[in-house]
Design a protein around this motif. Structure first.
Motif, PDB file in Angstrom:
ATOM      1  N   GLN A   1      65.656  47.701  25.903  1.00  0.00           N
ATOM      2  CA  GLN A   1      66.575  48.256  26.887  1.00  0.00           C
ATOM      3  C   GLN A   1      66.530  47.516  28.220  1.00  0.00           C
ATOM      4  O   GLN A   1      67.196  47.910  29.173  1.00  0.00           O
ATOM      5  N   GLY A   2      65.737  46.452  28.285  1.00  0.00           N
ATOM      6  CA  GLY A   2      65.698  45.627  29.486  1.00  0.00           C
ATOM      7  C   GLY A   2      64.722  46.084  30.543  1.00  0.00           C
ATOM      8  O   GLY A   2      64.672  45.503  31.636  1.00  0.00           O
ATOM      9  N   ASN A   3      63.913  47.111  30.253  1.00  0.00           N
ATOM     10  CA  ASN A   3      62.904  47.586  31.212  1.00  0.00           C
ATOM     11  C   ASN A   3      61.632  46.764  31.018  1.00  0.00           C
ATOM     12  O   ASN A   3      60.633  47.224  30.447  1.00  0.00           O
ATOM     13  N   LEU A   4      61.677  45.537  31.494  1.00  0.00           N
ATOM     14  CA  LEU A   4      60.616  44.575  31.160  1.00  0.00           C
ATOM     15  C   LEU A   4      59.277  44.939  31.765  1.00  0.00           C
ATOM     16  O   LEU A   4      58.234  44.787  31.106  1.00  0.00           O
ATOM     17  N   GLN A   5      59.273  45.397  33.008  1.00  0.00           N
ATOM     18  CA  GLN A   5      58.000  45.731  33.652  1.00  0.00           C
ATOM     19  C   GLN A   5      57.328  46.903  32.947  1.00  0.00           C
ATOM     20  O   GLN A   5      56.126  46.884  32.706  1.00  0.00           O
ATOM     21  N   GLU A   6      58.114  47.936  32.617  1.00  0.00           N
ATOM     22  CA  GLU A   6      57.560  49.088  31.904  1.00  0.00           C
ATOM     23  C   GLU A   6      57.065  48.680  30.529  1.00  0.00           C
ATOM     24  O   GLU A   6      56.010  49.126  30.065  1.00  0.00           O
ATOM     25  N   ALA A   7      57.826  47.816  29.854  1.00  0.00           N
ATOM     26  CA  ALA A   7      57.410  47.328  28.534  1.00  0.00           C
ATOM     27  C   ALA A   7      56.085  46.580  28.638  1.00  0.00           C
ATOM     28  O   ALA A   7      55.167  46.789  27.832  1.00  0.00           O
ATOM     29  N   LEU A   8      55.988  45.703  29.654  1.00  0.00           N
ATOM     30  CA  LEU A   8      54.750  44.937  29.846  1.00  0.00           C
ATOM     31  C   LEU A   8      53.576  45.870  30.100  1.00  0.00           C
ATOM     32  O   LEU A   8      52.479  45.681  29.543  1.00  0.00           O
ATOM     33  N   HIS A   9      53.810  46.864  30.926  1.00  0.00           N
ATOM     34  CA  HIS A   9      52.740  47.820  31.221  1.00  0.00           C
ATOM     35  C   HIS A   9      52.240  48.505  29.949  1.00  0.00           C
ATOM     36  O   HIS A   9      51.031  48.644  29.729  1.00  0.00           O
ATOM     37  N   LEU A  10      53.166  48.911  29.093  1.00  0.00           N
ATOM     38  CA  LEU A  10      52.778  49.589  27.845  1.00  0.00           C
ATOM     39  C   LEU A  10      52.081  48.630  26.893  1.00  0.00           C
ATOM     40  O   LEU A  10      51.092  48.987  26.232  1.00  0.00           O
ATOM     41  N   TYR A  11      52.576  47.406  26.793  1.00  0.00           N
ATOM     42  CA  TYR A  11      51.919  46.410  25.932  1.00  0.00           C
ATOM     43  C   TYR A  11      50.480  46.162  26.397  1.00  0.00           C
ATOM     44  O   TYR A  11      49.559  46.013  25.582  1.00  0.00           O
ATOM     45  N   GLU A  12      50.306  46.103  27.718  1.00  0.00           N
ATOM     46  CA  GLU A  12      48.952  45.875  28.249  1.00  0.00           C
ATOM     47  C   GLU A  12      48.026  47.040  27.909  1.00  0.00           C
ATOM     48  O   GLU A  12      46.824  46.846  27.677  1.00  0.00           O
ATOM     49  N   LYS A  13      48.554  48.252  27.866  1.00  0.00           N
ATOM     50  CA  LYS A  13      47.738  49.404  27.450  1.00  0.00           C
ATOM     51  C   LYS A  13      47.298  49.248  26.000  1.00  0.00           C
ATOM     52  O   LYS A  13      46.168  49.587  25.644  1.00  0.00           O
ATOM     53  N   VAL A  14      48.202  48.730  25.176  1.00  0.00           N
ATOM     54  CA  VAL A  14      47.849  48.493  23.771  1.00  0.00           C
ATOM     55  C   VAL A  14      46.747  47.443  23.676  1.00  0.00           C
ATOM     56  O   VAL A  14      45.763  47.608  22.938  1.00  0.00           O
ATOM     57  N   VAL A  15      46.900  46.342  24.425  1.00  0.00           N
ATOM     58  CA  VAL A  15      45.898  45.278  24.406  1.00  0.00           C
ATOM     59  C   VAL A  15      44.534  45.815  24.826  1.00  0.00           C
ATOM     60  O   VAL A  15      43.492  45.449  24.249  1.00  0.00           O
ATOM     61  N   ALA A  16      44.530  46.706  25.825  1.00  0.00           N
ATOM     62  CA  ALA A  16      43.267  47.256  26.318  1.00  0.00           C
ATOM     63  C   ALA A  16      42.529  48.051  25.251  1.00  0.00           C
ATOM     64  O   ALA A  16      41.298  48.142  25.279  1.00  0.00           O
ATOM     65  N   GLU A  17      43.282  48.617  24.301  1.00  0.00           N
ATOM     66  CA  GLU A  17      42.652  49.428  23.254  1.00  0.00           C
ATOM     67  C   GLU A  17      42.419  48.642  21.965  1.00  0.00           C
ATOM     68  O   GLU A  17      41.413  48.822  21.289  1.00  0.00           O
ATOM     69  N   GLN A  18      43.394  47.787  21.607  1.00  0.00           N
ATOM     70  CA  GLN A  18      43.280  47.025  20.356  1.00  0.00           C
ATOM     71  C   GLN A  18      43.865  45.635  20.601  1.00  0.00           C
ATOM     72  O   GLN A  18      45.078  45.429  20.531  1.00  0.00           O
TER      73      GLN A  18
END
Length: 462
Positions: free
Chosen positions: A293-310
């Motif tokens: 949907q083009g919300n790149l900053q929010e997407a990046l933030h969520l991806y980083e949360k995933v990286v932090a866990e797995q």
């Protein structure tokens, strides 16, 4: 004298009384041979009087079971009579009685017992079947590993449980399922329907038991997506499979390009269980939706949360790197948007005006120059920036708050430290605060007050 007068019933009664005296309270005072002789005479009197059942009882009570058996048969009690003859292996005697009295079915049973006693089990099964003794026939066929025949016999007898076992052993799970369904064992029936390659029947049975999730999982094999979604939507919040059903619905909505419903399901799943090393899928999928949907900053933030866990979940590392590059390039490409001298915050936030201030800092209306949207930009007090432990706790709480997605909770987009500023960027909600309303009205009407409380409580529940 009664015998001579052919008064056999009266004679039998007298002889019965005499037999009772012979036994006495302390046991018999006469030899067994003498007692049995008198018992035969008493039973004979009953036979002549036409009272075969009473004759049979006298014979049996005095150890003359074979003679008792014939009288039981003549009295019509073939089950007891033939049982005694078979127990004593008097097969010829039993067969003679059956032929004499035209008992064809009973004759087959006797012949079956004889075959069984002689080790001819398959023949015994055929005889029992011909005699209508279905359960014994099933037992014989089962011993001979003729499982299909055994199943048919148990089914005719009404023993669906044994019939189901035999159908399974015979490689016929469909009929096993029918038998189990009649027994009310629907879960086992569903498994057999699946083995039989009948997923719709399995799903029907599971649905009837209220196992909507199980029914949906079975129907997934058929590709009936709409039916599967309808079943998953019936899984109640009290179910142990509610979380899994919610995630599965989100995946199916996303596959159908229904981003809105998919996002709702993933947010609900994330609210039911916090992100953890073994539970990052909903967060990852939410990030994918935000990216689409083009919300790149929010997407990046969520991806980083995933990286932090797995760290190595799917392609999350590649996505983080890609989005970081795209955002950096986009920031550099925005002309003339650097904040004015003395303006707080990193370059991507352009301060528009102050909205309010208090003990926890100042809140500004700002524009996110990367995503080109308005945000509520809060600058934290210096005490937060100067105390490393307080700063670490603040950032941790910001990350937790960012995982909450609910209509009554402000969404947190970003938080961090830039230059001399500790900031948090939040969703900007244009409207009046409750405090400003209370300043004007002081006391709210009950219905309106309850509505405010209801919204607050919904956010607390979440």
């Amino acid at each position: 004298l009664r015998f001579q007068l052919q008064q056999y019933a009266e004679a039998a009664e007298l002889l019965g009384r005499a037999l009772g005296r012979l036994r006495g309270p302390q046991g018999s005072t006469e030899p067994l041979r003498v007692i049995q002789l008198k018992a035969r005479r008493c039973a004979e009197a009953y036979v002549r009087a036409g009272q075969s059942t009473r004759a049979a009882v006298v014979f049996r009570d005095h150890g003359l079971e074979v003679e008792a058996a014939e009288q039981f048969c003549r009295a019509g009690d073939w089950e007891v009579g033939l049982g005694l003859l078979v127990r004593h292996q008097e097969f010829e005697w039993a067969a003679r009685l059956c032929r004499e009295m035209g008992k064809e079915a009973e004759l087959h049973v006797v012949q079956g017992e004889r075959a069984l006693a002689e080790g001819r089990e398959e023949e015994a099964g055929r005889e029992f079947e011909a005699g209508g003794l279905w359960w014994r026939a099933g037992e014989m066929y089962q011993r001979g590993h003729a499982f299909a025949k055994a199943a048919a016999m148990y089914a005719r007898h009404g023993d669906d449980e044994r019939a189901a076992e035999m159908y399974v052993a015979a490689g016929n799970p469909a009929q096993a399922a029918s038998a189990l369904e009649r027994l009310g064992k629907r879960s086992e029936a569903a498994q057999c329907y699946q083995q039989a390659g009948a997923p719709r029947e399995a799903a029907r049975v599971l649905q009837e038991t209220g196992d909507f999730f199980g029914a949906a999982r079975v129907l997934l094999e058929t590709g009936a997506a709409e039916e599967v979604m309808a079943l998953l939507q019936q899984v109640g919040v009290e179910s142990d499979q509610y979380l899994e059903a919610t995630i599965r619905l989100g995946d199916m909505f996303l596959e159908g390009d229904l981003d809105g419903p998919a996002r709702e399901k993933y947010e609900r799943a994330a609210g039911l269980r916090p992100i953890a090393p073994d539970f990052v899928h909903p967060t990852y999928q939410l990030a994918c939706i935000q990216e689409r949907q083009g919300n790149l900053q929010e997407a990046l933030h969520l991806y980083e949360k995933v990286v932090a866990e797995q760290f190595d979940y799917r392609d999350v590392q590649r996505r983080v790197a890609d989005l970081s590059e795209r955002l950096a390039a986009k920031t550099q490409a925005v002309p003339g948007r650097a904040p004015a001298a003395g303006q707080a915050g990193p370059a991507r936030y352009h301060i528009i005006k102050e909205l309010g201030r208090g003990g926890m800092g100042i809140v500004y209306l700002a524009e996110d120059v990367v995503l080109q949207r308005q945000v509520a930009y809060k600058v934290l007090p210096d005490a937060v920036r100067e105390d490393s432990k307080v700063l670490e706790a603040f950032l941790r709480e910001a990350r937790i708050a960012a995982s909450l997605h609910h209509p009554n909770i402000v969404t947190i987009f970003d938080a961090g430290q830039a230059a001399e500023t500790v900031y948090i960027a939040m969703e900007y909600v244009d409207g009046r605060s409750l405090q400003s309303i209370l300043d004007e009205e002081h006391i709210l009407p009950l219905a309106r007050a309850i509505e405010f409380f209801r919204q607050a409580c919904q956010s607390l529940i979440h």
